[in-house]
Design a protein around this motif. Structure first.
Motif, PDB file in Angstrom:
ATOM      1  N   GLN A   1      26.044  16.700 -71.761  1.00 26.25           N
ATOM      2  CA  GLN A   1      25.548  17.367 -72.962  1.00 26.25           C
ATOM      3  C   GLN A   1      24.664  16.440 -73.788  1.00 26.25           C
ATOM      4  N   ALA A   2      25.070  15.184 -73.901  1.00 25.40           N
ATOM      5  CA  ALA A   2      24.260  14.218 -74.642  1.00 25.40           C
ATOM      6  C   ALA A   2      22.905  14.017 -73.968  1.00 25.40           C
ATOM      7  N   ALA A   3      22.907  13.913 -72.637  1.00 25.23           N
ATOM      8  CA  ALA A   3      21.649  13.724 -71.922  1.00 25.23           C
ATOM      9  C   ALA A   3      20.719  14.919 -72.114  1.00 25.23           C
TER      10      ALA A   3
ATOM     11  N   VAL B   1      17.015  15.501 -68.474  1.00 29.27           N
ATOM     12  CA  VAL B   1      17.568  16.636 -69.216  1.00 29.27           C
ATOM     13  C   VAL B   1      18.216  17.628 -68.258  1.00 29.27           C
ATOM     14  N   ALA B   2      17.500  17.957 -67.178  1.00 24.48           N
ATOM     15  CA  ALA B   2      18.050  18.891 -66.193  1.00 24.48           C
ATOM     16  C   ALA B   2      19.308  18.330 -65.540  1.00 24.48           C
TER      17      ALA B   2
ATOM     18  N   GLY C   1      14.269  25.654 -68.070  1.00 22.93           N
ATOM     19  CA  GLY C   1      13.285  25.254 -69.068  1.00 22.93           C
ATOM     20  C   GLY C   1      12.737  23.857 -68.817  1.00 22.93           C
ATOM     21  N   ALA C   2      13.618  22.929 -68.450  1.00 24.75           N
ATOM     22  CA  ALA C   2      13.175  21.552 -68.205  1.00 24.75           C
ATOM     23  C   ALA C   2      12.219  21.493 -67.013  1.00 24.75           C
ATOM     24  N   LEU C   3      12.526  22.226 -65.951  1.00 25.14           N
ATOM     25  CA  LEU C   3      11.644  22.226 -64.777  1.00 25.14           C
ATOM     26  C   LEU C   3      10.322  22.914 -65.083  1.00 25.14           C
ATOM     27  N   ARG C   4      10.378  23.961 -65.905  1.00 29.07           N
ATOM     28  CA  ARG C   4       9.153  24.647 -66.293  1.00 29.07           C
ATOM     29  C   ARG C   4       8.249  23.725 -67.120  1.00 29.07           C
ATOM     30  N   LEU C   5       8.818  23.033 -68.095  1.00 23.85           N
ATOM     31  CA  LEU C   5       8.033  22.139 -68.949  1.00 23.85           C
ATOM     32  C   LEU C   5       7.543  20.919 -68.181  1.00 23.85           C
ATOM     33  N   ARG C   6       8.256  20.551 -67.147  1.00 25.78           N
ATOM     34  CA  ARG C   6       7.778  19.424 -66.339  1.00 25.78           C
ATOM     35  C   ARG C   6       6.474  19.785 -65.638  1.00 25.78           C
TER      36      ARG C   6
END
Length: 523
Positions: A17-19, A52-53, A107-112
């Motif tokens: 969660q922190a990551a 993040v992912a 979301g993280a993969l999309r923004l990457r």
């Protein structure tokens, strides 16, 4: 065992969660604004979004495995009551938590792929808020009948702030190791420092509110396991704040800070992150304990706690095997049990104290031969092998392989192997037989992990007061073990002229662990 595994899985989920939360805020508030002045930093964004992912995946794995462990315990060997379990608020909040993590991964993969995709960054921030909210939904706050809404908001805010801080440290460290020599541009450090300062203020504010409600007074702090763990968290937090303050003053001097200060900053951040992760696992341990406000009849008095810590001459007299309940592992603890345990702790303490004294002598330069102090681990391993399990080989009626069928015996023998391996490895490092700088880090890492495990062990629920009076000595042992580990880490990682104080801290700390074990008492 199930309780201990559950705490570890909760700790894993909190680290994930922190990551995730810290990574989104770090990317949005630190990296993206810095990219406007230094476009080359855009390469960082993709790596941070992968982290993040990965954090969201860790939360998902920890949460699902924790649900499985709890389900196995609740079923007790019978058919799993799936329908009843799915109707509980805990499982529903856990399901929302997993779905939120899946959305964060997407979301993280999309923004990457498209860092400026419209609408995705606000959505990611909203998902981080939802992740903290679902964490509060499976905490003590969700079970309170009074002031539930206020406690829920305090818990969610407290967890969000902790995730921003510790998660930001994770990503800051990832940036350093990803960039090599030019580890942290001044622009990144200054923006992260401001973000960390705000998160610390929110973290402390939420923590104070939760403590006031859950720990109702000094007697709860000193007389319950929950209060002890909150006090331990506060102690570790104070250590982190000291390191953070030292780093803050270095960052304020950027870009004019000297290279030694910058290297010291980097090493202090490593320790700050290690202590932050430990705090997250300690927080996970709190979820396995009833809040102190609910423990009234089973509180230990201040006099009873003081009695545990009152120094007395160590006892090197052991009870006999004939007085021990060797064949009944479920038998209530007897005076013979307690005497056997105290003898084990005192002898182990004497051995550790000898190691600490030899380490101090070697650091002073008065006894070069004392560099062989890790060989004393062999004496500790031999003693533990013989004395850990009186009902099993070599002292008890159970044979060697028969005893291995019991979880406790298996754990003890694995620990003996670890002690043997640890002693051999550290001795080879000390005598130059292993020259790798990374190999030398095994000692501080194991000390730090061992100290953290002392703070995250499972707690019994049948006799809270009796168990607490035994476990209350674990907190100072755990904190000192972490000081030993991170002190040695800094001694190895800081420039040569900066290692004197960390060296004294870890060697004296090792001796203090031995002293505390010599003072251990159960009667």
């Amino acid at each position: 065992m199930a309780g201990f595994v559950d705490v570890l899985l909760r700790g894993l989920a909190l680290c994930g969660q922190a990551a995730a939360i810290g990574g989104v805020l770090f990317a949005l508030l630190v990296v993206k604004p810095a990219m406007r002045r230094r476009p080359e930093l855009s390469a960082l964004l993709g790596r941070l979004l992968i982290l993040v992912a990965a954090g969201a995946v860790a939360v998902t794995a920890g949460q699902l495995l924790a649900l499985m462990v709890q389900q196995v315990v609740l079923a007790g060997g019978q058919a799993w009551p799936i329908r009843e379990v799915l109707g509980t608020a805990y499982v529903q909040a856990s399901a929302l938590r997993v779905l939120t993590c899946i959305a964060l991964v997407v979301g993280a993969l999309r923004l990457r792929r498209r860092p400026d995709a419209p609408g995705w960054w606000p959505a990611m921030v909203a998902l981080t808020v939802a992740l903290a909210a679902t964490a509060a939904g499976i905490s003590h706050a969700a079970a309170r009948l009074e002031h539930g809404g206020v406690l829920f908001l305090l818990d969610a805010g407290h967890q969000y702030a902790a995730s921003v801080w510790v998660g930001g440290l994770m990503h800051l460290t990832a940036v350093a190791y990803g960039r090599g020599g030019d580890a942290w541009p001044a622009l990144l450090l200054k923006r992260f420092s401001s973000m960390a300062l705000c998160s610390v203020v929110a973290l402390v504010a939420g923590g104070v509110g939760l403590t006031v409600y859950y720990v109702d007074g000094l007697s709860a702090f000193t007389g319950t396991a929950y209060g002890m763990m909150v006090g331990t968290k506060m102690t570790i937090l104070a250590l982190i704040l000291v390191l953070g303050a030292l780093n803050f003053f270095v960052v304020r001097r950027l870009p004019s800070a000297d290279p030694v200060s910058l290297l010291r900053l980097r090493r202090f951040v490593e320790v700050e992150l290690g202590l932050g992760v430990t705090v997250l696992f300690a927080a996970a341990s709190l979820t396995s304990l009833p809040p102190a406000v609910d423990v009234v009849n089973d509180r230990a008095t201040l006099a009873e706690v003081a009695h545990v810590f009152t120094p007395r001459v160590p006892s090197f007299t052991s009870s006999s095997l004939e007085d021990m309940p060797l064949t009944d592992r479920e038998a209530p603890r007897t005076d013979a049990d307690r005497q056997w345990s105290e003898f084990n702790h005192h002898v182990a303490g004497l051995i550790v104290l000898i190691m600490g004294i030899l380490a101090i002598l070697y650091r002073t330069g008065l006894a070069p031969w004392a560099r062989h102090w890790p060989l004393v681990f062999f004496a500790l391993a031999a003693f533990l092998l013989v004395r850990n399990d009186p009902g099993s080989w070599p002292l008890g009626p159970q044979g060697f392989w028969e005893g291995m069928l019991f979880t406790e015996v298996l754990q003890h023998r694995i620990f003996v192997l670890l002690v043997l391996g640890f002693g051999t490895f550290e001795w080879m490092v000390r005598t130059g037989r292993i020259r790798s700088p990374r190999a030398a880090l095994v000692f501080p890492i194991l000390c730090s992990v061992g100290g953290a495990l002392l703070l995250t062990h499972s707690h019994a629920s049948l006799n809270l007061k009796a168990e607490y009076l035994i476990e209350v000595t674990h907190a100072p042992l755990g904190v000192i073990a972490m000081l030993v580990g991170w002190g040695r880490w800094l001694e190895l990682r800081l420039p040569p002229g900066e290692t004197a104080l960390p060296g004294r801290v870890w060697s004296v700390g090792l001796a203090m662990v031995g002293v505390l074990l010599l003072l251990y008492r159960e009667s």
